[in-house]
Every structure is written in C-alpha cells, then in structure tokens.
Design a protein around this motif. Structure first.
Motif, PDB file in Angstrom:
ATOM      1  N   ASP A   1      12.874   3.509  -2.953  1.00 49.25           N
ATOM      2  CA  ASP A   1      11.864   4.426  -2.421  1.00 49.25           C
ATOM      3  C   ASP A   1      11.745   4.411  -0.906  1.00 49.25           C
ATOM      4  O   ASP A   1      10.980   5.158  -0.333  1.00 49.25           O
ATOM      5  CB  ASP A   1      10.476   4.076  -3.007  1.00 49.25           C
TER       6      ASP A   1
ATOM      7  N   PHE B   1       4.071   2.478  19.021  1.00 50.76           N
ATOM      8  CA  PHE B   1       5.505   2.361  19.186  1.00 50.76           C
ATOM      9  C   PHE B   1       6.035   3.521  19.995  1.00 50.76           C
ATOM     10  O   PHE B   1       5.524   4.628  19.904  1.00 50.76           O
ATOM     11  CB  PHE B   1       6.204   2.379  17.819  1.00 50.76           C
TER      12      PHE B   1
ATOM     13  N   ARG C   1      -1.564   1.922  13.005  1.00 50.72           N
ATOM     14  CA  ARG C   1      -3.007   1.959  12.793  1.00 50.72           C
ATOM     15  C   ARG C   1      -3.564   0.573  12.515  1.00 50.72           C
ATOM     16  O   ARG C   1      -4.527   0.139  13.127  1.00 50.72           O
ATOM     17  CB  ARG C   1      -3.309   2.873  11.613  1.00 50.72           C
TER      18      ARG C   1
ATOM     19  N   LEU D   1      11.052   9.298   4.760  1.00 47.41           N
ATOM     20  CA  LEU D   1       9.637   9.658   4.624  1.00 47.41           C
ATOM     21  C   LEU D   1       8.755   8.413   4.567  1.00 47.41           C
ATOM     22  O   LEU D   1       7.765   8.304   5.278  1.00 47.41           O
ATOM     23  CB  LEU D   1       9.429  10.443   3.328  1.00 47.41           C
ATOM     24  N   THR D   2       9.123   7.467   3.726  1.00 45.90           N
ATOM     25  CA  THR D   2       8.318   6.253   3.609  1.00 45.90           C
ATOM     26  C   THR D   2       8.406   5.472   4.914  1.00 45.90           C
ATOM     27  O   THR D   2       7.444   4.834   5.317  1.00 45.90           O
ATOM     28  CB  THR D   2       8.777   5.335   2.458  1.00 45.90           C
TER      29      THR D   2
ATOM     30  N   MET E   1      10.963   3.154  17.438  1.00 48.19           N
ATOM     31  CA  MET E   1      10.959   3.559  16.040  1.00 48.19           C
ATOM     32  C   MET E   1      12.359   3.829  15.519  1.00 48.19           C
ATOM     33  O   MET E   1      12.629   3.671  14.344  1.00 48.19           O
ATOM     34  CB  MET E   1      10.081   4.805  15.874  1.00 48.19           C
TER      35      MET E   1
ATOM     36  N   ILE F   1       8.477   6.637   7.909  1.00 51.80           N
ATOM     37  CA  ILE F   1       7.468   7.216   8.810  1.00 51.80           C
ATOM     38  C   ILE F   1       6.071   6.743   8.417  1.00 51.80           C
ATOM     39  O   ILE F   1       5.259   6.365   9.262  1.00 51.80           O
ATOM     40  CB  ILE F   1       7.539   8.751   8.746  1.00 51.80           C
ATOM     41  N   GLN F   2       5.814   6.746   7.115  1.00 52.02           N
ATOM     42  CA  GLN F   2       4.503   6.287   6.647  1.00 52.02           C
ATOM     43  C   GLN F   2       4.255   4.843   7.040  1.00 52.02           C
ATOM     44  O   GLN F   2       3.141   4.477   7.417  1.00 52.02           O
ATOM     45  CB  GLN F   2       4.451   6.366   5.129  1.00 52.02           C
TER      46      GLN F   2
ATOM     47  N   ILE G   1       5.528   3.223   9.576  1.00 55.74           N
ATOM     48  CA  ILE G   1       5.301   3.137  11.018  1.00 55.74           C
ATOM     49  C   ILE G   1       3.875   3.531  11.357  1.00 55.74           C
ATOM     50  O   ILE G   1       3.174   2.858  12.118  1.00 55.74           O
ATOM     51  CB  ILE G   1       6.311   4.036  11.769  1.00 55.74           C
ATOM     52  N   ILE G   2       3.424   4.639  10.762  1.00 55.70           N
ATOM     53  CA  ILE G   2       2.073   5.118  11.054  1.00 55.70           C
ATOM     54  C   ILE G   2       1.037   4.105  10.585  1.00 55.70           C
ATOM     55  O   ILE G   2       0.059   3.818  11.286  1.00 55.70           O
ATOM     56  CB  ILE G   2       1.849   6.489  10.394  1.00 55.70           C
TER      57      ILE G   2
ATOM     58  N   ASP H   1       0.822  -1.200   0.000  1.00 54.49           N
ATOM     59  CA  ASP H   1       0.000   0.000   0.000  1.00 54.49           C
ATOM     60  C   ASP H   1       0.869   1.267   0.000  1.00 54.49           C
ATOM     61  O   ASP H   1       0.694   2.159  -0.820  1.00 54.49           O
ATOM     62  CB  ASP H   1      -0.895  -0.028   1.239  1.00 54.49           C
ATOM     63  N   VAL H   2       1.833   1.286   0.910  1.00 50.30           N
ATOM     64  CA  VAL H   2       2.665   2.492   1.042  1.00 50.30           C
ATOM     65  C   VAL H   2       3.544   2.707  -0.193  1.00 50.30           C
ATOM     66  O   VAL H   2       3.715   3.826  -0.663  1.00 50.30           O
ATOM     67  CB  VAL H   2       3.545   2.411   2.318  1.00 50.30           C
ATOM     68  N   PHE H   3       4.094   1.615  -0.728  1.00 46.13           N
ATOM     69  CA  PHE H   3       4.960   1.748  -1.904  1.00 46.13           C
ATOM     70  C   PHE H   3       4.156   1.748  -3.202  1.00 46.13           C
ATOM     71  O   PHE H   3       4.720   1.876  -4.284  1.00 46.13           O
ATOM     72  CB  PHE H   3       6.011   0.631  -1.933  1.00 46.13           C
ATOM     73  N   ASP H   4       2.820   1.587  -3.076  1.00 44.00           N
ATOM     74  CA  ASP H   4       1.932   1.648  -4.242  1.00 44.00           C
ATOM     75  C   ASP H   4       2.346   0.614  -5.287  1.00 44.00           C
ATOM     76  O   ASP H   4       2.398   0.903  -6.480  1.00 44.00           O
ATOM     77  CB  ASP H   4       1.978   3.062  -4.862  1.00 44.00           C
TER      78      ASP H   4
END
Lengths: 77, 610
Positions: free
Chosen positions: A33, A54, A48, A37-38, A59, A40-41, A43-44, A13-16
């Motif tokens: 990629d 965490f 969820r 930034l990714t 982290m 952090i995405q 982890i979030i 999902d994150v890396f599309d």
C-alpha cells in the motif's frame, strides 16, 4: 517519545493498521500500500505531527524509514 | 489483523468527521474501498467523470466518499488522465464517451489557459485572445454535449503571485485581469448544460496563500492544497446533489438567541437584543438580513420555537429593529411541544420532504434531539458567536441549486397567501365551493423554449406527485422539443391569491400507435385542486392528435411517490401483467370536468410572455 516510535504511530494511522511495525530498513518496496499517494500522506502527517517543514528537495530524497527518521531528527534540532 | 467495516459504521464516522480532517476522510475512503462498500446499490445512481489539468486521485477518492455518504448516491467514477482535458474530450473514441457519464466535472487550472494577452495589448487585442480561449471551451462543450451529461466546470483561480505585482490590478492586459475577464465571459457564453463551480471564491475564502502551497504543488501536482480537499469535494458534491434533485428548500429557525439576542418570554418584545447601535444587536440583524436574502431567492422560511405563539410573534409585529416580518415566514410554529414533532408538522404543512429541511438553532440540546429523531433533516452546527451565524450557514452550501427561475422569487408569498386561503377554506363546508371561490385559471399547452429552465427545475426537484422520477437536463429537454415524436406539456396556474407559474410538467412519447407518458409530475404546492384532471384531458387530446389509439402510463414506485400509485387506475387504465404499466384505449378515456378555468388566447397575450 523516540522519533521512530512516533513515526510508527503515524504509519499505523495512515495505513489504517494498528499492529503495523516499522524498522529503519523498511521501504516502499516492502509494503503493497506504500505508493506515491500514501507517501504524500505520510509526509503531510509527519510535517503536522512533528511540527517540521520539509523542502521540496527533502521530500524527493526519502528512500526508507531510516532516512525519514534522520531527516525528522535533523529538522527538530 | 484485518478489521472489516460496515456501511453504517463508515457513514457514522463520516458524519462525525470535520471537513478539514483530511487524514481521517482519506482513511474512511480507503476503508470503504477495501470493504467493497461502494458496491452497495442505492435508489440513486450516477456516473461521474472527473477531468482535470492536475492529479485527480485524491479528488476522486474523496468525492466518492462524499457522494456516497453525504448524498446516499451510488457513484461510478471515471478518473481522467493527468492534464487530459483536451485529449479526452476531443477524442471521441476515448473512454470518457464509452463510460456514458451523467455528470462531467472539469477542474481546469490556469495552466490550461491557451493564451494570455501580450503586455501592453490594446483592448481589442485582449478581446481577440479572449475569443480564442472561449472558442476552445465552446468546442469542449460541444463535444461533451454528445454525452448528454451535465458539465460542472471549475472557474479559474487567480494566483497570489503575479508578473506585474500591484500593477496586475491596473491593466486589462495583465494575466490576473485576463483570468477574471475569462471567468466572466464563460458565464455569459456557457450553455444550459454547464454549471460553474466557484473555485475562485472558495480559494479566496480559504486563503489563496495556502491554496497554492507551492512546495506541495510541485510534489503532488493536485493544483490546490491537500488540506482543502474536503472543502472542494463538499462543493462538488453539493452541486451533484442538486443535479440529482436533492435540494434543500426550507430553513427552519429558532427564535431566542438565534434571530435575536435574549429570550422574548423573559425580556419582552422590546427587551430583546437587536439594537443596531450595539455590536451584539448588529450581529443578529446581520443574520436576519442574510436569512431575508435567502427567502428572496426562493427558500422557504419557517420558525420553530419553544414559546407562546402570541409572545413569539410580537417582535415581528412590534419591534422596529426586526428585519424579518411575519409575512416572510411561510410556517410559524411556536408552542411547547418538542421540536422534532413541530418540524414534522412544518414538513407536512409545507408539503415538502423532511430531507428538504435545514434546521438552525443555537441550542445544542435541541439540535441533538432533532439530529437523533429526524436524521434526514440537515442540522447546522451553530457556532457560539452570533456574528458568525451567517458565515457558518453559508459555508455549508445547503442551498446550492442548479438554477433559479421567476417562480422561485415568489415562492414564499404563495405560502403566506396559503394562510389566507386556509381562512377562506374554513368558511366553506363544501370543498368544491371552496375551489370555485379560489377562482383558479390555468394555461395549458405545448412547451416553448423560453420555458425550459422552469420546466427542467420542476422535473429535477419534484418527488411526490411524480410518476416515473425521470430526471432530465435542460439539454435533454431541448432535444425532446426538437423531436417530432415527443410532446412536452406545461401547466401554469393562478388563483385569487397567487400566480404560481409553471406547476406541472408532462412529456409524452409517440411509439407507433401508443402514446407513452414518459413524465407526469406536479408541484406539491397545488395538489388536490383538480390540475391532474386538466392534464389528463390534455393528454387524451394530444393522443388523439398524434393518432395514438392507446395511452400507456407507468408508475415507478419510490419512497416518496406513493400518492400516485393509483392514479392511472383512477382514470380507468388497466394494469398490465408486466410490472407497473397501465394502458387505456384513447377512445375509451373519459375526460373530466374541473373547476379550473382555461385562459383564453386574449388573456394569454395580455399576460405576456414568461
């Protein structure tokens, strides 16, 4: 579902990228990629979707997928 | 496998993504980047510099997505360094200046505050520290003024943890009190080119506890919680849209179960739910109150309802619990035609574009029809519970303008008196006789500093009668005023029914012996009255005074200004070979007669200053 399979869905999902495959050894060095930034995405998204929290220390320590899986499992138990 | 995505696909996805779905928004932004979507040019183009005390990567990433797909603006974004506000702005050789921004966004946080008062400081000492901080911002604004850019500066968000606990609210010298004081002082001291972004209010509404999510704060140093990226970018985007002249001007309201509970056709004007002693009635009254306040600040109200006209109007006339009166409605459409058609009629009658309309209807089927048939209209996702109507409408930030002026406050009434004028017109067979009966008087002259806000507002909002659609900030206009080669002309109009304030803006530039019409625009409210003749006459007089033997005009065609494509030929200009330029010799320009009386100096003095 196995943790690593669920984590793979998150990575996809994150890396599309619907066909991405992850392994315990995989780390940011293996993927263009996967930058801060990714990271952090990821982890979030993990917080969820696995419903865990965490700490700041957690982290900072993650170096590869394997450590990620172990950390998630430890939080869930 | 790499999948490609088109502009249309990403736009559709964006429009169907919830503002809190940050993961999805980031994904769409990444898709746009990977597929070179941002290279696509559009009619509006802006250079946006984003500076901040914190990490700006995600703000810039999502801001670009919003500006592109929500506003259709082609954005070029300069991302400032981490904690780079002072360095970047104070160093005139920094990339910020060579970037030539149109807009600069400053997202400073409280970490940027130079100095706080010491504990137990006196009021005078607090004022000193305040001045110290304000001087710093004055310096930043002064430096930034060299770019000519409009500055959007976030105000400071008071944090949820504090040194003094509850005592913070009890002393002027506390950090929290000082932050509030600084925010207020910035409002007082800011220049015309600075607009404040209300981050403090946004953070309060969304929840400061979450806004300052500390563990993530230390991890990714964005200054606010990841989950609020969408809301923050939406706020910045709505202000940028206002700057680009894309403002919403009119709220179109349904009636049944929108302005009152129940159906007036079934329940009668007395049976509709507006009882102030009933929770549901109170909810609808609260919404009416909010809508009335929107009207009072210059937003036009229209009604679009599936009802017989007379039945629909009855509550306005006879129900004592109604807060909105018929006079508050600039255009009332109640009939059995489909709403898309009616909305087009409303746009035509009010003489505004479809993209300045906001539609609020409790019925999802009606909303879908309008969304599908009129994609330029902003359709509000109305919630189930009327108690939430006002909040939801407000949270969309549909009506965020850059400023309000005196003319805004009386806008609605001039449309209402339009009905009275229409009645008058219907009694005249000859249009000229009707114009005479309107008893129009105008003031035309060179702009005074005090009039800059309204002059600038017109320049940034007018789309139809606008020859070159050049947008200028108040600071740019102030600069023209100081320049001897420029003449800035305004026209104020009144008639028997209304006083319209400034309704035309003209900027002339002298290029040796040529007088170039840089800007000529007029408010759509007063078209077909002969004001353009008044303006043309004055332009000719000014050209004579400037010793220019030629007057040159240009028409830059846009989607909205086709009404002026023949304006210059009508006045006898010759079209030149190069594009849409028109020339006339000043000596040959024929002045026109108008039915508008120019006010004498005595009348001007009696009317007082603006």
């Amino acid at each position: 579902m196995e943790t690593i399979k669920k984590l793979q869905d998150i990575f996809r999902d994150v890396f599309d990228d619907e066909e991405m495959e992850i392994s315990r050894k995989m780390s940011p060095d293996d993927h263009d990629d996967w930058d801060s930034l990714t990271h952090i995405q990821l982890i979030i998204a993990v917080e969820r979707k696995f419903n865990v929290k965490f700490s700041t220390e957690d982290m900072m320590m993650l170096k590869n997928v394997g450590e990620f899986v172990d950390l998630i499992d430890s939080k869930r138990n | 496998m790499v999948i490609t995505y088109s502009y249309a696909e990403i736009k559709y996805d964006f429009e169907h993504t919830n503002i809190s779905d940050i993961d999805r928004l980031i994904k769409l932004a990444n898709r746009a980047e990977k597929n070179d979507i941002y290279k696509k040019k559009s009619e509006k183009s802006l250079k946006i510099a984003v500076l901040g005390t914190n990490s700006l990567q995600y703000v810039c990433k999502l801001l670009r997505l919003f500006v592109t797909f929500k506003c259709g603006i082609h954005a070029d974004i300069y991302q400032g360094e981490y904690d780079g506000i002072a360095n970047t702005i104070l160093d005139e050789s920094s990339e910020l200046y060579s970037f030539l921004p149109d807009v600069v966004i400053l997202t400073s946080t409280i970490d940027d505050i130079r100095k706080f008062p010491n504990l137990l400081s006196s009021n005078a000492e607090v004022e000193d520290v305040l001045k110290n901080n304000i001087d710093y911002y004055r310096l930043l604004w002064e430096k930034l003024s060299k770019t000519g850019a409009h500055v959007f500066q976030a105000n400071f968000v008071t944090p949820p943890i504090s040194q003094l606990g509850n005592l913070e609210a009890n002393y002027i010298f506390s950090k929290t009190s000082f932050i509030n004081k600084l925010n207020l002082e910035i409002i007082r001291q800011k220049t015309n080119r600075v607009t404040i972004l209300d981050f403090d209010s946004l953070a309060s509404i969304l929840g400061k506890k979450k806004w300052f999510d500390y563990s993530s704060y230390f991890l990714y140093k964005q200054g606010f919680c990841f989950d609020f990226l969408g809301d923050v970018c939406n706020l910045i985007c709505s202000q940028i849209a206002a700057f680009a002249g894309m403002t919403k001007k009119c709220l179109i309201l349904d009636l049944d179960n929108t302005l009152w509970g129940g159906i007036v056709g079934d329940d009668g004007f007395e049976g509709i739910q507006l009882d102030p002693n009933n929770a549901v009635g109170e909810a609808y009254r609260f919404f009416q109150k909010y809508v009335l306040e929107l009207k009072n600040r210059g937003i036009l109200l229209a009604v679009c309802s599936k009802n017989d006209t007379d039945i629909a109007k009855e509550p306005f006339l006879k129900n004592k619990s109604m807060l909105l009166k018929l006079d508050d409605i600039a255009c009332f459409k109640a009939n059995w035609d489909d709403k898309a058609t009616n909305i087009m009629r409303i746009a035509k009658e009010l003489n505004i574009g479809l993209d300045s309309l906001v539609f609020f209807d409790d019925n999802p089927a009606e909303r879908e029809i309008v969304k599908t048939n009129l994609p330029e209209v902003l359709v509000i996702d109305v919630p189930e519970d009327p108690a939430h109507y006002a909040y939801v409408l407000d949270s969309v930030h549909a009506f965020d303008w850059l400023q309000i002026a005196k003319e805004d406050l009386s806008r609605n009434s001039s449309y209402v008196s339009k009905e009275a004028r229409a009645e008058l017109e219907s009694t005249f067979v000859n249009y000229d006789e009707y114009l005479k009966a309107l008893d129009m008087s105008a003031e035309i002259g060179y702009l005074d500093r005090k009039q800059i806000p309204r002059f600038s507002q017109l320049i940034n909002k007018t789309n139809q009668f606008n020859l070159r659609t050049q947008r200028y900030s108040e600071s740019a206009i102030a600069a023209f005023l100081e320049n001897e080669d420029y003449r800035l002309i305004y026209v104020e109009l009144s008639d028997k029914f209304s006083d319209y304030g400034i309704i035309a803006s003209v900027i002339l530039k002298k290029n040796k012996d040529e007088c170039f019409i840089d800007t000529w625009l007029m408010s759509c409210r007063i078209l077909k009255r002969g004001v353009e003749d008044l303006v043309f006459n004055f332009i000719v007089e000014t050209a004579e005074e400037l010793n220019c033997n030629k007057i040159v005009g240009e028409h830059i065609p846009t989607q909205k200004n086709s009404m002026v494509r023949n304006l210059y030929t009508d006045y006898g200009f010759r079209r030149t070979d190069t594009g849409e330029m028109y020339v006339i010799n000043t000596a040959e320009a024929k002045k026109r007669d108008t039915l508008i009386r120019i006010k004498t100096t005595e009348e001007k003095i009696l009317d007082g200053n603006n």
